[in-house]
Motif scaffolding. Structure first.
Motif, PDB file in Angstrom:
ATOM      1  N   GLU A  89       0.954  -1.737   0.152  1.00 43.89           N
ATOM      2  CA  GLU A  89       0.190   0.099   0.215  1.00 43.89           C
ATOM      3  C   GLU A  89       0.772   1.620   0.094  1.00 43.89           C
ATOM      4  O   GLU A  89       1.775   1.264   0.863  1.00 43.89           O
ATOM      5  CB  GLU A  89      -1.348  -0.026   0.787  1.00 43.89           C
ATOM      6  N   VAL A  94       0.111   4.297   3.345  1.00 45.99           N
ATOM      7  CA  VAL A  94      -0.435   3.442   3.951  1.00 45.99           C
ATOM      8  C   VAL A  94      -0.871   3.770   5.853  1.00 45.99           C
ATOM      9  O   VAL A  94      -2.286   3.565   5.795  1.00 45.99           O
ATOM     10  CB  VAL A  94       0.381   2.554   4.281  1.00 45.99           C
ATOM     11  N   ALA A 145      -4.500  -1.732   4.993  1.00 51.38           N
ATOM     12  CA  ALA A 145      -3.834  -2.508   5.474  1.00 51.38           C
ATOM     13  C   ALA A 145      -4.108  -3.561   6.488  1.00 51.38           C
ATOM     14  O   ALA A 145      -3.583  -4.590   6.907  1.00 51.38           O
ATOM     15  CB  ALA A 145      -2.024  -1.571   5.318  1.00 51.38           C
TER      16      ALA A 145
END
Length: 249
Positions: A45, A48, A54
């Protein structure tokens, strides 16, 4: 992307100000969609943040890593339950490298627009392509510029009105920029957060993908895979890195 925007205070209050993005009907379909595109491979990701996506994706058994420019945001993620299972590289998503090849690279919640120049956005696509294994997918969730809904002479549009949060965007039409204004109230305390963005059209993103060697394979109006139309206010787009001759992934 200016790391100074994502300060210690913003990182600490981020989840509270984004409570509506944690609602099961919002987050669940996003995680479902990304899990299907990752398959059995690892995911990365970009931007993130505090791990809204995530962490639940990691809980599904997907190996997830992240890149995050803001150290305070990365610390918030690492301090959460399960945060130790999502390694975060602190750096710019246009240039930072993570070891390994990924079946999925993704950017959610308009994060591509945090890159304030076209060159940076092009570089982000290039960096995603570099991280993808052959046949891997790059997924972006981003709004469609709301210009058709701007009355003549006006430059502001609300995007969320709730009991604890009000948000609206102000547009700079000449420079393809906007500023998101967030006003949050919790326990009688009010906070203000302003974040700059470069809005971008789907066709422009497709050209960036082509420059990075990626092919558009899906475009939806939302994570539930509603058809994308001229009336859609956001899109989920998926580009694929061409498979190798051996047909991996």
């Amino acid at each position: 992307m200016d790391a100074d925007v994502w300060t210690e205070r913003v990182a600490r209050d981020y989840d509270t100000s984004s409570t509506h993005m944690y609602a099961p009907e919002v987050l669940g379909p996003a995680v479902d969609f990304l899990e299907r595109r990752a398959g059995q491979g690892p995911a990365l990701e970009f931007a993130v943040g505090t791990g809204r996506v995530a962490l639940p994706l990691s809980e599904r058994g997907i190996r997830v890593a992240g890149i995050e420019k803001s150290e305070p945001m990365a610390r918030e993620l690492c301090g959460k339950p399960g945060g130790e299972d999502v390694p975060v590289t602190v750096g710019d998503m246009t240039t930072a490298r993570v070891t390994g090849a990924f079946s999925l690279v993704y950017l959610v919640y308009n994060a591509i627009t945090c890159l304030l120049t076209q060159d940076e956005q092009v570089a982000c696509f290039g960096n995603a392509a570099q991280h993808l294994a052959p046949g891997g997918r790059f997924v972006i969730e981003v709004f469609v510029p709301d210009l058709q809904r701007l009355p003549p002479g006006e430059t502001a549009r609300p995007f969320h009105i709730g009991e604890q949060h009000v948000g609206f965007d102000t547009y700079d039409l000449v420079n393809q920029h906007l500023v998101s204004h967030h006003y949050t109230v919790e326990a009688g305390r009010g906070t203000t957060f302003l974040s700059p963005h470069r809005y971008v059209w789907p066709s422009e993103l497709d050209l960036m993908a082509k420059l990075a060697g990626l092919d558009l394979i899906e475009r939806w109006a939302d994570w539930n895979e509603a058809p994308f139309t001229s009336a859609s206010r956001s899109h989920i787009s998926v580009w694929r890195k061409p498979p190798s001759r051996t047909g991996t992934l």
